[in-house]
Design an enzyme around this catalytic site. Structure first.
Site, mmCIF file in Angstrom:
data_model
loop_
_atom_site.group_PDB
_atom_site.id
_atom_site.type_symbol
_atom_site.label_atom_id
_atom_site.label_comp_id
_atom_site.label_asym_id
_atom_site.label_seq_id
_atom_site.Cartn_x
_atom_site.Cartn_y
_atom_site.Cartn_z
ATOM 1 N N LYS A 69 0.864 -1.187 0.000
ATOM 2 C CA LYS A 69 0.000 0.000 0.000
ATOM 3 C C LYS A 69 0.890 1.223 0.000
ATOM 4 C CE LYS A 69 -2.505 2.148 3.771
ATOM 5 N NZ LYS A 69 -3.549 1.975 4.807
ATOM 6 N N LEU A 70 0.669 2.095 -0.986
ATOM 7 C CA LEU A 70 1.444 3.328 -1.071
ATOM 8 C C LEU A 70 0.626 4.481 -0.519
ATOM 9 C CD1 LEU A 70 2.912 3.100 -4.711
ATOM 10 C CD2 LEU A 70 3.907 2.243 -2.568
ATOM 11 N N ASP A 78 -3.415 4.890 -0.470
ATOM 12 C CA ASP A 78 -4.154 5.497 0.636
ATOM 13 C C ASP A 78 -3.857 6.985 0.676
ATOM 14 O OD1 ASP A 78 -5.432 6.183 2.974
ATOM 15 O OD2 ASP A 78 -4.250 4.871 4.281
ATOM 16 N N ASN A 81 -5.524 9.294 2.749
ATOM 17 C CA ASN A 81 -5.788 9.946 4.041
ATOM 18 C C ASN A 81 -6.419 11.341 3.871
ATOM 19 O OD1 ASN A 81 -3.082 8.143 5.046
ATOM 20 N ND2 ASN A 81 -4.901 8.113 6.353
ATOM 21 N N GLU A 114 -7.909 4.235 -1.052
ATOM 22 C CA GLU A 114 -8.438 4.378 0.307
ATOM 23 C C GLU A 114 -8.601 5.855 0.662
ATOM 24 O OE1 GLU A 114 -5.875 2.250 2.963
ATOM 25 O OE2 GLU A 114 -6.799 3.048 4.779
ATOM 26 N N ASP A 123 -11.786 4.432 5.045
ATOM 27 C CA ASP A 123 -11.110 4.209 6.315
ATOM 28 C C ASP A 123 -11.701 5.221 7.315
ATOM 29 O OD1 ASP A 123 -9.355 4.308 8.493
ATOM 30 O OD2 ASP A 123 -7.522 4.469 7.329
ATOM 31 N N LYS A 169 -10.804 -0.834 11.168
ATOM 32 C CA LYS A 169 -9.853 -0.606 12.262
ATOM 33 C C LYS A 169 -10.663 -0.607 13.545
ATOM 34 C CE LYS A 169 -6.519 2.341 9.882
ATOM 35 N NZ LYS A 169 -6.131 3.758 9.668
ATOM 36 N N GLY A 223 -4.309 -0.845 10.107
ATOM 37 C CA GLY A 223 -3.340 -0.806 11.204
ATOM 38 C C GLY A 223 -3.121 0.612 11.673
HETATM 39 O O1 OSB Z 1 -4.639 5.511 7.126
HETATM 40 O O2 OSB Z 1 -4.293 3.440 7.305
HETATM 41 C C1 OSB Z 1 -4.051 4.596 7.649
HETATM 42 C C2 OSB Z 1 -1.176 4.458 10.149
HETATM 43 C C3 OSB Z 1 -1.531 5.467 11.018
HETATM 44 C C4 OSB Z 1 -2.664 6.214 10.768
HETATM 45 C C5 OSB Z 1 -3.445 5.937 9.646
HETATM 46 C C6 OSB Z 1 -3.097 4.910 8.778
HETATM 47 C C7 OSB Z 1 -1.926 4.184 9.016
HETATM 48 C C8 OSB Z 1 -1.490 3.149 8.068
HETATM 49 C C9 OSB Z 1 -1.205 1.753 8.523
HETATM 50 O O3 OSB Z 1 -1.377 3.359 6.886
HETATM 51 C C10 OSB Z 1 0.064 1.519 9.249
HETATM 52 C C11 OSB Z 1 0.147 0.143 9.876
HETATM 53 O O4 OSB Z 1 0.510 -0.805 9.179
HETATM 54 O O5 OSB Z 1 -0.100 0.012 11.086
HETATM 55 MG MG MG Z 2 -5.999 4.658 5.793
#
Ligand code: OSB
Ligand code: MG
Length: 367
Positions: A161-162, A188, A190, A213, A238, A262, A290
């Site tokens: 995942k990038l 992802d 965010n 994502e 997410d 999550k 995660g």
């Molecule tokens: O958006 O999935 C997310 C980590 C912290 C906050 C948000 C995210 C993440 C990650 C996953 O991308 C990191 C992991 O493998 O725990």
């Molecule tokens: Mg995410």
């Protein structure tokens, strides 16, 4: 089971390398652990809130405050508490899902340890190992990214995942595709984009990504539904999914076709299971997200990811993805998988010396 008290432990763990996302760069993980002490046993909870309210409105010190002033007193008042009763007891408090999830996790662990039952079986897990995916942060250059991805694939990770943001999106995806062929690949954002970027995001379509994502703001469910009609890459949510109710609404509106579950974000492992069940009933694939968990949260996530509806590899990596030393026995990839713990409760516990080494402050909350 009667709760005697709860120890709040603020910890800080250095990351093996900076982890950069569209909302900031982390070099260490500050987190909150809960040791739930009952008349029968002890259990561990991990709060996934981060140090600053950038991924979500919750943050470590805010979660600690909600726990010490409101949430823990609400369960200390109960003559009898069990895991499934925690969410109900805490329902009068609005929001604070990550804080609530940590408390429910600790109570569940205490209950299951006392009863001699594993977390995974309690949740309904059907597998004894889960496939590992890795979340790769935004890098300074394409060569640095390709080196990182090469290293992760060498370690056996089954899906990449990038993290993306405007200015770091099409190019890194194209570069990883060209170099590594048909590896399972997803991105992802965010919340770094808006619907005005739809035509730009459509440039990801030729790269056969598993999903994109959370491109837009967490409240922009309708925008995600519009985007899903404009691009061929499946949209996954997410940040927007905070409960089974918001998951049902997002699915009904066509805002996503895949969900990242999550447990912290949705208020706990039991609510996470509800979302899993809803998605299974609707034929919607889910995967386990995660939050840079320690071995405690990692153990619980692995148990959850072993449920049958988790058909995509999760952000479930080995301890060494983020930490040179974990506070539990480390999780180590075996042929691209992690084994589901089989011991009672979480099946792992903190190693006292390692835990003490990362503990910044401890407080005891009791009646
Ligand atoms: O958006 O999935 C997310 C980590 C912290 C906050 C948000 C995210 C993440 C990650 C996953 O991308 C990191 C992991 O493998 O725990
Ligand atoms: Mg995410």
């Amino acid at each position: 089971m009667k709760i005697t008290g709860v120890e709040l432990r603020h910890i800080a763990m250095p990351l093996v390398a900076p982890f950069r996302t569209s909302f900031g760069t982390a070099t260490s993980r500050e987190a909150l652990l809960l040791r739930v002490v009952t008349d029968e046993s002890e259990g561990w909870g991990e709060c996934v809130a981060m140090a600053q309210p950038l991924y979500s409105s919750e943050y470590v010190d805010g979660a600690a405050d909600a726990l010490r002033r409101f949430l823990i007193p609400m369960i200390l008042n109960q003559p009898e508490v069990d895991g499934p009763g925690v969410a109900e007891a805490l329902a009068p408090v609005q929001g604070h899902r990550m804080a609530k999830a940590a408390l429910e996790m600790g109570v569940l662990d205490a209950e299951l340890r006392a009863a001699g039952r594993p977390f995974a079986r309690e949740l309904g897990a059907t597998r004894d190992r889960v496939p590992c995916g890795v979340s790769v942060g935004i890098m300074d250059s394409i060569p640095a990214l390709l080196d990182a991805v090469d290293d992760y694939l060498g370690q056996g990770y089954q899906r990449i995942k990038l993290k993306i943001e405007p200015g770091w999106d099409i190019m890194p995806v194209q570069a990883v595709r060209e170099r590594f062929g048909d590896v399972l690949l997803q991105v992802d954002a965010n919340t770094a984009y808006t619907l005005a970027d739809a035509r730009h995001l459509a440039k990801l379509d030729p790269f056969d990504l598993l999903l994109i994502e959370q491109p837009f703001d967490e409240l922009d469910i309708v925008g995600h539904a519009d985007l899903a009609r404009l691009i061929s890459t499946p949209v996954c949510l997410d940040e927007s999914i905070t409960s089974a109710q918001t998951a049902a609404a997002a699915l009904r509106l066509g805002a996503c076709s895949i969900i990242n579950i999550k447990p912290g974000r949705v208020g706990g492992y039991l609510e996470a299971r509800k979302i899993h069940d809803l998605c299974v009933a609707n034929g919607v694939p889910v995967w386990c997200g995660g939050m840079l968990e320690t071995g405690l949260g990692r153990a619980a996530n692995i148990a959850l990811a072993a449920l049958p509806g988790f058909v995509l590899p999760g952000d479930i990596s080995g301890s060494n993805r983020f930490y040179s030393t974990d506070i539990t026995a480390p999780f180590i990839l075996d042929d691209g998988y992690l084994r589901v713990p089989t011991g009672h409760g979480l099946g792992v516990e903190p190693i006292a010396d390692e835990l003490n080494a990362v503990t910044v402050a401890t407080e005891w909350v009791s009646a």
